[in-house]
Design a protein around this motif. Structure first.
Motif, PDB file in Angstrom:
ATOM      1  N   LEU A  18       0.741  -1.221  -0.073  1.00 17.87           N
ATOM      2  CA  LEU A  18      -0.074   0.105   0.064  1.00 17.87           C
ATOM      3  C   LEU A  18       0.703   1.218  -0.129  1.00 17.87           C
ATOM      4  CD1 LEU A  18      -2.861  -0.875   2.369  1.00 17.87           C
ATOM      5  CD2 LEU A  18      -2.854  -1.024  -0.205  1.00 17.87           C
ATOM      6  N   LYS A  19       2.032   1.184   0.716  1.00 18.70           N
ATOM      7  CA  LYS A  19       2.926   2.415   0.701  1.00 18.70           C
ATOM      8  C   LYS A  19       3.493   2.896  -0.853  1.00 18.70           C
ATOM      9  CE  LYS A  19       6.997   4.368   3.021  1.00 18.70           C
ATOM     10  NZ  LYS A  19       8.043   4.237   3.626  1.00 18.70           N
ATOM     11  N   LYS A  24       3.015   6.142  -5.670  1.00 17.26           N
ATOM     12  CA  LYS A  24       2.613   6.470  -7.193  1.00 17.26           C
ATOM     13  C   LYS A  24       1.587   7.220  -7.221  1.00 17.26           C
ATOM     14  CE  LYS A  24       5.085   2.244  -8.605  1.00 17.26           C
ATOM     15  NZ  LYS A  24       5.049   0.891  -9.235  1.00 17.26           N
ATOM     16  N   LEU A  25       0.585   7.266  -6.230  1.00 23.05           N
ATOM     17  CA  LEU A  25      -0.751   8.179  -6.559  1.00 23.05           C
ATOM     18  C   LEU A  25      -0.493   9.526  -6.062  1.00 23.05           C
ATOM     19  CD1 LEU A  25      -3.410   5.462  -5.374  1.00 23.05           C
ATOM     20  CD2 LEU A  25      -2.829   6.251  -7.895  1.00 23.05           C
ATOM     21  N   GLY A  26       0.514   9.628  -5.220  1.00 24.52           N
ATOM     22  CA  GLY A  26       0.925  10.889  -4.955  1.00 24.52           C
ATOM     23  C   GLY A  26       0.170  11.372  -3.410  1.00 24.52           C
ATOM     24  N   ILE A  27      -0.271  10.255  -2.861  1.00 24.34           N
ATOM     25  CA  ILE A  27      -1.067  10.494  -1.558  1.00 24.34           C
ATOM     26  C   ILE A  27      -0.164   9.651  -0.306  1.00 24.34           C
ATOM     27  CG2 ILE A  27      -3.217  11.023  -2.815  1.00 24.34           C
ATOM     28  CD1 ILE A  27      -3.936   8.284  -2.038  1.00 24.34           C
ATOM     29  N   THR A  28      -0.782  10.165   0.742  1.00 28.47           N
ATOM     30  CA  THR A  28      -0.052   9.365   1.852  1.00 28.47           C
ATOM     31  C   THR A  28      -0.715   7.876   2.007  1.00 28.47           C
ATOM     32  OG1 THR A  28      -1.778  10.079   3.428  1.00 28.47           O
ATOM     33  CG2 THR A  28       0.150  11.590   3.058  1.00 28.47           C
ATOM     34  N   TYR A  30      -1.936   6.712   4.768  1.00 27.99           N
ATOM     35  CA  TYR A  30      -3.302   6.953   5.463  1.00 27.99           C
ATOM     36  C   TYR A  30      -4.378   7.265   4.506  1.00 27.99           C
ATOM     37  CZ  TYR A  30      -6.543   8.687   8.992  1.00 27.99           C
ATOM     38  OH  TYR A  30      -7.641   9.184   9.663  1.00 27.99           O
ATOM     39  N   CYS A  31      -4.056   8.063   3.575  1.00 24.40           N
ATOM     40  CA  CYS A  31      -5.113   8.840   2.709  1.00 24.40           C
ATOM     41  C   CYS A  31      -5.806   7.558   1.880  1.00 24.40           C
ATOM     42  CB  CYS A  31      -4.520   9.783   1.988  1.00 24.40           C
ATOM     43  SG  CYS A  31      -5.686  10.437   0.750  1.00 24.40           S
ATOM     44  N   LEU A  32      -4.545   6.585   1.250  1.00 23.17           N
ATOM     45  CA  LEU A  32      -4.925   5.617   0.542  1.00 23.17           C
ATOM     46  C   LEU A  32      -5.820   4.673   1.400  1.00 23.17           C
ATOM     47  CD1 LEU A  32      -5.047   3.723  -1.878  1.00 23.17           C
ATOM     48  CD2 LEU A  32      -2.612   2.994  -1.130  1.00 23.17           C
ATOM     49  N   GLN A  33      -5.490   4.551   2.556  1.00 23.65           N
ATOM     50  CA  GLN A  33      -6.330   3.312   3.445  1.00 23.65           C
ATOM     51  C   GLN A  33      -7.810   3.933   3.395  1.00 23.65           C
ATOM     52  OE1 GLN A  33      -4.919   0.556   4.591  1.00 23.65           O
ATOM     53  NE2 GLN A  33      -6.741   0.026   5.257  1.00 23.65           N
ATOM     54  N   ARG A  34      -7.972   5.283   3.949  1.00 22.45           N
ATOM     55  CA  ARG A  34      -9.175   5.695   3.877  1.00 22.45           C
ATOM     56  C   ARG A  34     -10.215   5.577   2.779  1.00 22.45           C
ATOM     57  NH1 ARG A  34     -10.525   9.186   8.326  1.00 22.45           N
ATOM     58  NH2 ARG A  34     -11.861  10.252   6.874  1.00 22.45           N
TER      59      ARG A  34
END
Length: 67
Positions: A18-19, A24-28, A30-34
């Motif tokens: 996930l990291k 690659k998406l340019g987000i954290t 934590y943000c991806l998890q949400r």
């Protein structure tokens, strides 16, 4: 609403963490998890990047992100 289970399976099948996906998406992470947990929505540009990264077909993309 995102199909959380299907998205996680596709990420795991590609051997990605996930990291790395978040970077690659340019987000954290934590943000991806949400976003995966449907607490926030994916932007269209993020869906496009994920679809390319995970090599999803159009029907898979629609089923995962637009069901």
């Amino acid at each position: 609403m995102t199909d959380t289970k299907a998205l996680r399976e596709k990420i795991e099948a590609k051997g990605l963490k996930l990291k790395a996906v978040a970077e690659k998406l340019g987000i954290t992470p934590y943000c991806l998890q949400r976003k995966i947990n449907n607490e926030n929505e994916f932007k269209v540009s993020e869906v496009d990047k994920l679809s390319s990264m995970l090599e999803l077909t159009l029907s898979e993309t629609q089923a995962i992100f637009f069901s």
